[in-house]
Design a protein around this motif. Structure first.
Motif, PDB file in Angstrom:
ATOM      1  N   MET A 124       0.842  -1.218   0.000  1.00 59.48           N
ATOM      2  CA  MET A 124       0.000   0.000   0.000  1.00 59.48           C
ATOM      3  C   MET A 124       0.870   1.258   0.000  1.00 59.48           C
ATOM      4  O   MET A 124       0.644   2.197  -0.741  1.00 59.48           O
ATOM      5  CB  MET A 124      -0.931  -0.038   1.234  1.00 59.48           C
ATOM      6  N   GLY A 125       1.933   1.223   0.836  1.00 57.95           N
ATOM      7  CA  GLY A 125       2.828   2.372   0.925  1.00 57.95           C
ATOM      8  C   GLY A 125       3.537   2.636  -0.384  1.00 57.95           C
ATOM      9  O   GLY A 125       3.710   3.780  -0.787  1.00 57.95           O
ATOM     10  N   ARG A 126       3.961   1.523  -1.072  1.00 59.19           N
ATOM     11  CA  ARG A 126       4.669   1.685  -2.349  1.00 59.19           C
ATOM     12  C   ARG A 126       3.767   2.325  -3.392  1.00 59.19           C
ATOM     13  O   ARG A 126       4.179   3.189  -4.153  1.00 59.19           O
ATOM     14  CB  ARG A 126       5.180   0.327  -2.859  1.00 59.19           C
ATOM     15  N   HIS A 127       2.488   1.846  -3.444  1.00 60.18           N
ATOM     16  CA  HIS A 127       1.518   2.410  -4.398  1.00 60.18           C
ATOM     17  C   HIS A 127       1.284   3.894  -4.109  1.00 60.18           C
ATOM     18  O   HIS A 127       1.177   4.710  -5.012  1.00 60.18           O
ATOM     19  CB  HIS A 127       0.191   1.654  -4.338  1.00 60.18           C
ATOM     20  N   SER A 128       1.192   4.218  -2.800  1.00 59.32           N
ATOM     21  CA  SER A 128       0.967   5.608  -2.395  1.00 59.32           C
ATOM     22  C   SER A 128       2.141   6.490  -2.825  1.00 59.32           C
ATOM     23  O   SER A 128       1.952   7.588  -3.333  1.00 59.32           O
ATOM     24  CB  SER A 128       0.776   5.662  -0.872  1.00 59.32           C
ATOM     25  N   ASN A 129       3.357   5.983  -2.608  1.00 64.12           N
ATOM     26  CA  ASN A 129       4.545   6.751  -3.009  1.00 64.12           C
ATOM     27  C   ASN A 129       4.619   6.920  -4.511  1.00 64.12           C
ATOM     28  O   ASN A 129       5.015   7.963  -5.018  1.00 64.12           O
ATOM     29  CB  ASN A 129       5.823   6.047  -2.501  1.00 64.12           C
ATOM     30  N   LYS A 130       4.203   5.876  -5.243  1.00 62.28           N
ATOM     31  CA  LYS A 130       4.233   5.945  -6.698  1.00 62.28           C
ATOM     32  C   LYS A 130       3.254   7.009  -7.206  1.00 62.28           C
ATOM     33  O   LYS A 130       3.566   7.798  -8.103  1.00 62.28           O
ATOM     34  CB  LYS A 130       3.880   4.579  -7.293  1.00 62.28           C
ATOM     35  N   ALA A 131       2.048   7.029  -6.602  1.00 62.13           N
ATOM     36  CA  ALA A 131       1.042   8.023  -6.986  1.00 62.13           C
ATOM     37  C   ALA A 131       1.532   9.434  -6.665  1.00 62.13           C
ATOM     38  O   ALA A 131       1.371  10.361  -7.459  1.00 62.13           O
ATOM     39  CB  ALA A 131      -0.276   7.748  -6.262  1.00 62.13           C
ATOM     40  N   SER A 132       2.172   9.575  -5.505  1.00 60.41           N
ATOM     41  CA  SER A 132       2.714  10.867  -5.097  1.00 60.41           C
ATOM     42  C   SER A 132       3.785  11.337  -6.084  1.00 60.41           C
ATOM     43  O   SER A 132       3.784  12.498  -6.503  1.00 60.41           O
ATOM     44  CB  SER A 132       3.311  10.752  -3.693  1.00 60.41           C
ATOM     45  N   ASP A 133       4.675  10.427  -6.456  1.00 63.20           N
ATOM     46  CA  ASP A 133       5.742  10.778  -7.398  1.00 63.20           C
ATOM     47  C   ASP A 133       5.174  11.151  -8.771  1.00 63.20           C
ATOM     48  O   ASP A 133       5.651  12.087  -9.416  1.00 63.20           O
ATOM     49  CB  ASP A 133       6.728   9.610  -7.547  1.00 63.20           C
ATOM     50  N   LEU A 134       4.146  10.386  -9.190  1.00 62.27           N
ATOM     51  CA  LEU A 134       3.509  10.664 -10.490  1.00 62.27           C
ATOM     52  C   LEU A 134       2.899  12.060 -10.515  1.00 62.27           C
ATOM     53  O   LEU A 134       3.046  12.817 -11.483  1.00 62.27           O
ATOM     54  CB  LEU A 134       2.425   9.617 -10.785  1.00 62.27           C
ATOM     55  N   TRP A 135       2.174  12.395  -9.432  1.00 63.55           N
ATOM     56  CA  TRP A 135       1.504  13.702  -9.369  1.00 63.55           C
ATOM     57  C   TRP A 135       2.513  14.842  -9.275  1.00 63.55           C
ATOM     58  O   TRP A 135       2.444  15.820 -10.014  1.00 63.55           O
ATOM     59  CB  TRP A 135       0.544  13.734  -8.176  1.00 63.55           C
ATOM     60  N   LYS A 136       3.457  14.697  -8.362  1.00 64.94           N
ATOM     61  CA  LYS A 136       4.439  15.759  -8.147  1.00 64.94           C
ATOM     62  C   LYS A 136       5.407  15.902  -9.324  1.00 64.94           C
ATOM     63  O   LYS A 136       6.014  16.949  -9.515  1.00 64.94           O
ATOM     64  CB  LYS A 136       5.231  15.490  -6.867  1.00 64.94           C
ATOM     65  N   GLY A 137       5.527  14.831 -10.111  1.00 65.32           N
ATOM     66  CA  GLY A 137       6.446  14.857 -11.247  1.00 65.32           C
ATOM     67  C   GLY A 137       5.862  15.466 -12.516  1.00 65.32           C
ATOM     68  O   GLY A 137       6.541  15.539 -13.548  1.00 65.32           O
ATOM     69  N   GLN A 138       4.591  15.887 -12.440  1.00 66.04           N
ATOM     70  CA  GLN A 138       3.966  16.498 -13.623  1.00 66.04           C
ATOM     71  C   GLN A 138       4.672  17.810 -13.973  1.00 66.04           C
ATOM     72  O   GLN A 138       5.012  18.589 -13.089  1.00 66.04           O
ATOM     73  CB  GLN A 138       2.474  16.768 -13.368  1.00 66.04           C
ATOM     74  N   ARG A 139       4.853  18.046 -15.250  1.00 68.57           N
ATOM     75  CA  ARG A 139       5.496  19.292 -15.706  1.00 68.57           C
ATOM     76  C   ARG A 139       4.396  20.344 -15.883  1.00 68.57           C
ATOM     77  O   ARG A 139       3.871  20.554 -16.981  1.00 68.57           O
ATOM     78  CB  ARG A 139       6.253  19.030 -17.001  1.00 68.57           C
ATOM     79  N   TRP A 140       4.046  21.004 -14.778  1.00 65.37           N
ATOM     80  CA  TRP A 140       2.868  21.873 -14.750  1.00 65.37           C
ATOM     81  C   TRP A 140       2.975  23.055 -15.715  1.00 65.37           C
ATOM     82  O   TRP A 140       1.992  23.448 -16.329  1.00 65.37           O
ATOM     83  CB  TRP A 140       2.604  22.361 -13.326  1.00 65.37           C
ATOM     84  N   LYS A 141       4.168  23.605 -15.858  1.00 65.21           N
ATOM     85  CA  LYS A 141       4.330  24.722 -16.786  1.00 65.21           C
ATOM     86  C   LYS A 141       4.018  24.299 -18.221  1.00 65.21           C
ATOM     87  O   LYS A 141       3.303  25.002 -18.954  1.00 65.21           O
ATOM     88  CB  LYS A 141       5.759  25.272 -16.701  1.00 65.21           C
ATOM     89  N   LYS A 142       4.525  23.142 -18.603  1.00 66.84           N
ATOM     90  CA  LYS A 142       4.276  22.605 -19.944  1.00 66.84           C
ATOM     91  C   LYS A 142       2.793  22.277 -20.125  1.00 66.84           C
ATOM     92  O   LYS A 142       2.191  22.536 -21.176  1.00 66.84           O
ATOM     93  CB  LYS A 142       5.128  21.337 -20.139  1.00 66.84           C
ATOM     94  N   ILE A 143       2.185  21.747 -19.080  1.00 63.91           N
ATOM     95  CA  ILE A 143       0.764  21.380 -19.120  1.00 63.91           C
ATOM     96  C   ILE A 143      -0.098  22.633 -19.302  1.00 63.91           C
ATOM     97  O   ILE A 143      -1.052  22.632 -20.087  1.00 63.91           O
ATOM     98  CB  ILE A 143       0.392  20.615 -17.827  1.00 63.91           C
ATOM     99  N   ARG A 144       0.239  23.721 -18.573  1.00 64.10           N
ATOM    100  CA  ARG A 144      -0.503  24.985 -18.724  1.00 64.10           C
ATOM    101  C   ARG A 144      -0.366  25.533 -20.140  1.00 64.10           C
ATOM    102  O   ARG A 144      -1.320  26.065 -20.711  1.00 64.10           O
ATOM    103  CB  ARG A 144      -0.012  26.022 -17.704  1.00 64.10           C
ATOM    104  N   GLN A 145       0.823  25.404 -20.705  1.00 61.14           N
ATOM    105  CA  GLN A 145       1.054  25.879 -22.074  1.00 61.14           C
ATOM    106  C   GLN A 145       0.220  25.092 -23.082  1.00 61.14           C
ATOM    107  O   GLN A 145      -0.326  25.668 -24.034  1.00 61.14           O
ATOM    108  CB  GLN A 145       2.544  25.758 -22.421  1.00 61.14           C
ATOM    109  N   SER A 164     -10.727  16.448   0.937  1.00 60.02           N
ATOM    110  CA  SER A 164      -9.447  16.437   0.220  1.00 60.02           C
ATOM    111  C   SER A 164      -9.290  15.087  -0.473  1.00 60.02           C
ATOM    112  O   SER A 164     -10.002  14.127  -0.155  1.00 60.02           O
ATOM    113  CB  SER A 164      -8.280  16.681   1.181  1.00 60.02           C
ATOM    114  N   LEU A 165      -8.354  15.024  -1.415  1.00 58.76           N
ATOM    115  CA  LEU A 165      -8.077  13.780  -2.128  1.00 58.76           C
ATOM    116  C   LEU A 165      -6.603  13.423  -1.985  1.00 58.76           C
ATOM    117  O   LEU A 165      -5.742  14.294  -2.062  1.00 58.76           O
ATOM    118  CB  LEU A 165      -8.401  13.926  -3.626  1.00 58.76           C
ATOM    119  N   THR A 166      -6.334  12.151  -1.770  1.00 51.29           N
ATOM    120  CA  THR A 166      -4.947  11.691  -1.776  1.00 51.29           C
ATOM    121  C   THR A 166      -4.428  11.740  -3.217  1.00 51.29           C
ATOM    122  O   THR A 166      -5.198  11.911  -4.165  1.00 51.29           O
ATOM    123  CB  THR A 166      -4.850  10.240  -1.274  1.00 51.29           C
ATOM    124  N   TYR A 167      -3.129  11.567  -3.382  1.00 53.31           N
ATOM    125  CA  TYR A 167      -2.558  11.575  -4.742  1.00 53.31           C
ATOM    126  C   TYR A 167      -3.147  10.449  -5.583  1.00 53.31           C
ATOM    127  O   TYR A 167      -3.422  10.625  -6.768  1.00 53.31           O
ATOM    128  CB  TYR A 167      -1.033  11.447  -4.665  1.00 53.31           C
TER     129      TYR A 167
END
Length: 360
Positions: free
Chosen positions: A1-22, A81-84
């Motif tokens: 469960m912890g590994r899946h949670s960390n993976k989701a967190s990394d996926l979300w935080k790793g998004q290139r938000w500036k590129k996505i906004r563009q 609130s929502l988890t990653y």
């Protein structure tokens, strides 16, 4: 469960938000230009593309879970609130069902008004808020291409200070502001009384988005007025109100900020004739003027608008100061920070800066 949670967190935080906004901005710019050129068929295709865009979906979820004020307010499902992992699950849900979205009910929160009455905030679930935000991304550029220049409320790149400048341009000495009167217009229960048909008939959107908006409106109805109202608390509600009210500014020189409006009158203008035209405009949309709050005021007597007191002085110069009510609020905020024993001098200075600079 912890590994899946960390993976989701990394996926979300790793998004290139500036590129996505563009990515989203490029689609929105194409949509704006298509409506400007009168190519509504192309505009509808671009709106469908925005609804399916992963960039738009990610930004909609981020907006309602991380950035919006009130993001922690739960809907009827109790989720504040929502988890990653839940954010990524919502992303997949939007991807599958955005074109056929079904709204849950709304959680009603009574808010006390200054006049002692109660206003009902109707809060959608986080998932519904994300869908509304996604739809807003698809609707806003299309309507921005058609909105009147004298409308300022809830519009990207426009603020109360822009409205203040517009007021100055109409009432300064070069414009003979000293000779003018204003109609302080109050629309009675604007958000509660806008007819659904007046919104749906004016919506620039493909049928899938219109269907979703219709369901959104019906989720928040007052049983006494089943064909009226857009829920206060919904992400898309201010935009829908602007869609219905757009064009009221063309009746007579004026300035509008959402449902707050000031109409400028020259000495020869007939206030009653102007008001009759406004009443006709509003009646077509299920609304009416508040007779108690709407009044004609001479510019030299002064009037309040958007938290400011506007007045033309006897020498013809235009003057704006915080309204008495706004001034009380500012002093209360400053006093609360300045007298707090929880903050040091540096923290107090940081907290006071936006309060003071906002009024500058």
């Amino acid at each position: 469960m912890g590994r899946h949670s960390n993976k989701a967190s990394d996926l979300w935080k790793g998004q290139r938000w500036k590129k996505i906004r563009q990515n989203l901005f490029r689609l929105q710019r194409r949509l704006y230009k298509a409506v400007q050129a009168g190519n509504l068929r192309k505009a509808r295709s671009l709106q469908k593309l925005i609804m399916k865009s992963r960039s738009a979906q990610l930004l909609a979820i981020r907006q309602v879970t991380q950035l919006n004020q009130g993001k922690k307010t739960p809907g009827i499902d109790g989720k504040s609130s929502l988890t990653y992992r839940q954010r990524l699950d919502l992303l997949e849900l939007l991807n599958r069902q955005a074109s056929d979205w079904k709204h849950a009910g709304l959680r009603e929160i009574p808010i006390a008004k200054k006049n002692g009455k109660v206003r009902l905030l109707k809060i959608p679930t986080i998932a519904d808020r994300a869908w509304q935000c996604l739809v807003k991304f698809a609707l806003e550029p299309a309507h921005e291409a058609t909105f009147h220049a004298c409308s300022y409320g809830f519009r990207t790149g426009r603020s109360t200070h822009d409205a203040q400048k517009h007021m100055f341009n109409h009432l300064n000495s070069k414009s003979n502001g000293i000779t003018k009167r204003v109609i302080e217009l109050d629309i009675k229960k604007c958000f509660d009384r806008i007819s659904h048909s007046s919104i749906m008939d004016r919506l620039l959107a493909p049928s899938s988005i219109k269907q979703g908006i219709f369901r959104c409106l019906k989720a928040g109805i007052n049983p006494e007025f089943p064909e009226q109202g857009t829920p206060q608390g919904g992400v898309v509600s201010p935009l829908l109100a602007n869609v219905a009210l757009n064009g009221i500014e063309s009746i007579h020189p004026s300035i509008r900020y959402a449902d707050d409006m000031v109409i400028f009158l020259k000495p020869k203008d007939d206030a009653q004739k102007v008001l009759d035209k406004v009443k006709g405009f509003l009646a077509e949309r299920g609304m009416e003027i508040s007779k108690e709050k709407t009044k004609v005021t001479h510019s030299t007597d002064g009037f309040d608008f958007l938290g400011w007191r506007f007045r033309v002085q006897k020498n013809g110069k235009f003057r704006s100061t915080p309204s008495a009510e706004n001034l009380r609020t500012i002093k209360k905020k400053i006093k609360a920070v300045a007298n707090s024993s929880n903050y040091g001098a540096k923290v107090k200075a940081r907290k006071l800066a936006p309060i003071i600079s906002f009024q500058g």
